[in-house]
Scaffold this active site. Sequence first.
Site, short mmCIF file in Angstrom:
data_model
loop_
_atom_site.label_atom_id
_atom_site.label_comp_id
_atom_site.label_asym_id
_atom_site.label_seq_id
_atom_site.Cartn_x
_atom_site.Cartn_y
_atom_site.Cartn_z
N CYS A 176 -16.18 -38.17 -48.45
CA CYS A 176 -15.63 -38.40 -49.79
C CYS A 176 -16.29 -39.61 -50.45
O CYS A 176 -16.82 -40.47 -49.76
CB CYS A 176 -14.12 -38.66 -49.73
N HIS B 181 -10.79 -40.76 -55.67
CA HIS B 181 -11.22 -40.47 -54.29
C HIS B 181 -11.69 -39.01 -54.29
O HIS B 181 -10.90 -38.09 -54.16
CB HIS B 181 -10.04 -40.69 -53.34
N THR C 166 -8.61 -47.51 -51.63
CA THR C 166 -8.70 -46.19 -51.03
C THR C 166 -9.26 -46.34 -49.62
O THR C 166 -10.22 -47.08 -49.41
CB THR C 166 -9.48 -45.19 -51.91
#
Lengths: 159, 203
Positions: A28, A45, A22
């Site tokens: 995040c 995520h 990711t």
Amino acid sequence: MAEIFVNMGEIKVAAGDDVLITVGLGSCVGVALYDRENKVGGMAHVFLAASKDGRSNEQPGKFADTAIPALLEAVVRAGGRRNLLIAKIAGGANLFPKLSQASLNVGMQNVAAVKEYLAAHKLPLRGEDVGGSIGRKMILYVESGKVMVQSIGSEPKEI
Amino acid sequence: MSKEKLTPMQLDLLRELGNIGAGNATSALSIMLQDRKLEMVVPEVAILSLPETTTLIGGPEALVAGIYILVSGDVDGHVAFMMPIHSAQELVQSILGVESVEFDEMGCSVLEEVGNIVVTSYLNALSEMTNLVLRPSVPGLAIDMAGAIWSSILAGAEIFDDYITVLKTDFASEGKQIEGHILLIPGKIGFDRIFKILLETDR
């Protein structure tokens, strides 16, 4: 070997010599959950701490409260053993520390929420690289269970 | 906001807003660049899923400079001015009249100020057109992965819906490799209020 990219709000699982990646983690939080013995892992995520009503919407991976149970379920369904799972997390930064309005410190709220739901589901957290004001990339090598974190201008490090 | 919520008329209005805002912003920028002509691409109103939005600015891993300003006042919103890192360097070099630039404290503060001028010019035009008070915050600057910057802005805007409406304007300069994107995301009451006012003034 396949490289599987996990976009914002998504949950993906992989097995064997696959790699889950990711990129662009700011506030995040990337969550890696894996069973090293059976070589099964998943990654989420997470975008925000809490969905509006705690129920899953179209994309449970967006919110910590819905993402953790959905990630757990997905990894177990793919063959991971519940009692062998361990978690590692990265992200939760504040990229604009000058704009330190409460609503902007989403990063810290995300980290706190992810930890809370991991604990609630009795998933041990074994590594983290969180906070600060830098973006991160997270890679889970499912076969070895190795989790690497990288930022712009710095070497990847294992967590 | 669901995917089908905007009417063609509302889309036109938004594009018009984008046009005027970006027109003002690019002329401010071309003055800073000593009248180098900047070409503006017709603004685009994009209704996108979260992962799709990161492709707006060259993919989540692209290194970019992002200037972020919060808008408060009659309506709330979020404006981002994002440039590929090479464009940001080129821009600061042109303004300072130097051959190369580092994004140290000095370079960053120039960039921040440029971003500030661009965004406030954009907002001023919107404000004049709508008669709405739009109060910009101080600018925040981040040089990082596009995905990290953009997702942080979206998260700060507390986007709960699966689709978001983004008003996007691109520009590029003649000759030099300078390109940038201005992105506007409405706050919770943002666009609805703007539509109402624009429709009233139209009549």
